[in-house]
Design an enzyme around this catalytic site. Structure first.
Site, PDB file in Angstrom:
ATOM      1  CB  CYS A  66      -0.935   0.005   1.208  1.00  0.00           C
ATOM      2  SG  CYS A  66      -2.026   1.449   1.220  1.00  0.00           S
ATOM      3  CB  CYS A 108      -1.062   2.985   3.774  1.00  0.00           C
ATOM      4  SG  CYS A 108      -2.629   2.346   3.254  1.00  0.00           S
ATOM      5  CG  ASP A 109       2.630   1.410   4.373  1.00  0.00           C
ATOM      6  OD1 ASP A 109       1.932   1.874   5.294  1.00  0.00           O
ATOM      7  OD2 ASP A 109       2.594   0.223   4.028  1.00  0.00           O
TER       8      ASP A 109
END
Lengths: 214, 320
Positions: free
Chosen positions: B149, B152-153
């Site tokens: 992801c 997200c990261d």
């Protein structure tokens, strides 16, 4: 220039119409504000202006050292969300992006003074005998993070022994290094338990209970 | 800075005792569109999903959903959710279907939190999840530098060198997310870059991207975190070692069908076989969106299929 758009502000006002009891946002910044400290203070001021039930107190992390120690804060920007009492709910960094939902959740929750945890979880949390410190590392762009932050904050509300922090990983790189944060959400409990991802309430509770025993 | 306000909750009680007209599994574009169409037909509707928005939540920007020249995936899904919440639709969110069974004319759905629901019909719109590379150390290093992801990261890799594995639009979207914070982004593709030219050009303009084409990942190395990846030529024996702290895997997705494997007929690639009306091999069981054999995994196509599935379910129910 305001951080919240007119549309968002109206939506927030609508959500906050339902507040039951008073809420106090205790915001820690410093004299020469870091860029995100300023954003965080402005966000909280704009939120407080959305409801007569929300009070705000802006404190200086250096000058008001005693208060910072009282709240056991170790970094800024920091925001304590208090209701009738300090439930141990903390936001480190700006709760923007998806985490804005966690901030609104914390405000409405402390205002009502009750969580949505299951009776079983509430019962188990009453058995805690030692302090538990939960840190949930997030990014603003992570859609899975608020679920974990909100769960941790609900546990803090239910147990006087739990303190729960949302930590915006992008604002605290030294903590990313310390805890090897390469994924979000990542939860650290009492420095000894850590796990990644969103987990159900029952599993989260197990981690909390395990941390207390270590 | 963006501030995402959650859609207002209109509490429709979720009831285990009743038999729903339709149970929709998944709340991505297909599931939510199906829910709205079902509710407009006055069907008693339950939606069960881990989240609201599915994979679209991870799309930094959407430029191909008609009516919006540009919208973030999160904002688009919020608009979907707002529309769903206009109707008396029961939502069981933060839960996941683990088993789907058919008994006589009823479907039984069991969830990860131990709940059991019954429905006269079911629409599977459970979408897909990221595929893994299946190379040594990949599994152990998930969350320690291996990520599926980028949305997200990516902010966790500020100033570091990272690699993105994949050649399609999701891979180049991840590359463009990462160039905002990483120092260097290697893009590893087995063969030619297949992503839209507009995404590739954006990556090239950043000055941070190095394309490594004609190589596959042989293994990921590191102690308790990613330190490097070893690549091997796809048409030769040459090996390359890249020092990176992050490996973002964007090589496509696999359908979420584990709970329905014994019930619905699947294709060779584990997709649920559907006809033009979104009917599966089982009467009363419909499927829509990325989990199905319908080609092209696009938000707009998933939404359209969701509408079709709900109308087919309605037709099935009035004829049953």
């Amino acid at each position: 220039m305001a951080l919240l758009s007119e549309k968002v502000r109206q939506e927030v006002e609508h959500i906050l119409e339902g507040l039951k009891g008073g809420v106090k946002l205790v915001v820690f910044t410093q004299e020469f504000e870091c860029p995100t400290c300023e954003d965080n203070r402005m966000l909280m001021e704009e939120l407080a202006a959305c409801s007569s039930k929300i009070q705000i107190e802006v404190l200086d992390f250096v000058r008001d050292k005693e208060k910072a120690e009282l709240y056991k804060l170790d970094k800024i920007p920091a925001t304590v969300v208090e209701g009738k009492e300090d439930y141990g709910i903390r936001f480190y960094g700006v709760p923007g992006g998806y985490e804005f939902a966690s901030l609104l959740h914390a405000i409405t929750m402390v205002s009502s003074g009750s969580s949505t945890l299951s009776p079983k979880t509430k019962e188990q949390l009453k058995r805690l005998s030692k302090p538990v410190h939960i840190q949930v590392f997030v990014t603003h762009t992570c859609p899975y993070c608020p679920e974990v932050v909100q769960l941790a904050h609900e546990m803090a509300l239910e147990s006087p022994l739990i303190t729960s922090d949302m930590v915006n990983a992008a604002e605290f790189p030294h903590l990313n290094h310390k805890y090897d944060i390469f994924v979000v959400p990542k939860t650290i409990i009492n420095e000894t338990i850590q796990f990644a991802g969103a987990v159900p309430e029952s599993e989260f509770l197990k981690h909390v209970l395990k941390a207390e025993k270590r | 800075m963006e501030f995402i306000v959650p859609a207002e909750l209109k509490a429709v009680p979720v009831e285990e005792a009743k038999c729903y007209d339709v149970i929709i599994i998944g709340a991505g574009p297909a599931g939510m569109t199906a829910a709205v169409y079902a509710a407009r037909k006055k069907l008693d509707t339950l939606v069960i999903s881990k989240d609201v928005g599915g994979q679209t939540l991870l799309a930094p920007g959407v430029e191909t959903y008609m009516g919006y020249q540009y919208i973030t995936g999160a904002e688009l899904m919020r608009k979907f959710e707002e529309q769903v919440r206009q109707f008396p639709i029961a939502l069981e969110i933060n839960d996941e279907v683990v088993k789907l069974l058919r008994d006589e004319n009823r479907f039984t759905v069991r969830t990860a939190t131990g709940k059991k629901f019954t429905g006269r019909s079911v629409i599977i719109a459970s979408g897909r999840r990221a595929r893994s590379l299946n190379v040594p150390r990949e599994r152990e290093l998930i969350g320690r530098g291996v990520s599926y992801c980028a949305t997200c990261d990516a902010p966790l890799f500020g100033g570091l060198d990272v690699a993105v594995v994949g050649s399609g639009n999701p891979a180049l979207t991840a590359v463009n997310e990462l160039t905002k914070c990483a120092r260097k982004v290697y893009t590893i593709a087995r063969s030619a870059i297949k992503a839209d030219a507009v995404l590739r050009e954006k990556a090239e303009r950043s000055g941070k991207v190095e394309f490594v084409v004609g190589y596959a990942v042989k293994e990921i190395q590191g102690g308790d975190k990613v330190e490097r990846i070893v690549l091997k030529q796809t048409a030769g024996d040459k090996e390359l070692v890249l020092d990176v702290r992050g490996v973002f895997i964007e090589i496509g997705a696999t359908p979420n069908v584990a709970f329905a494997k014994e019930l619905a007929e699947l294709s060779e690639s584990n997709e649920i076989r559907v006809d033009c009306d979104c009917k599966t091999s089982v009467a009363g069981l419909f499927a829509a969106g990325d989990v199905t054999t319908v080609p092209e995994k696009q938000i707009i196509i998933a939404a359209g299929e969701g509408a079709k599935a709900a109308l087919s379910a309605y037709q099935y129910l009035i004829e049953a």
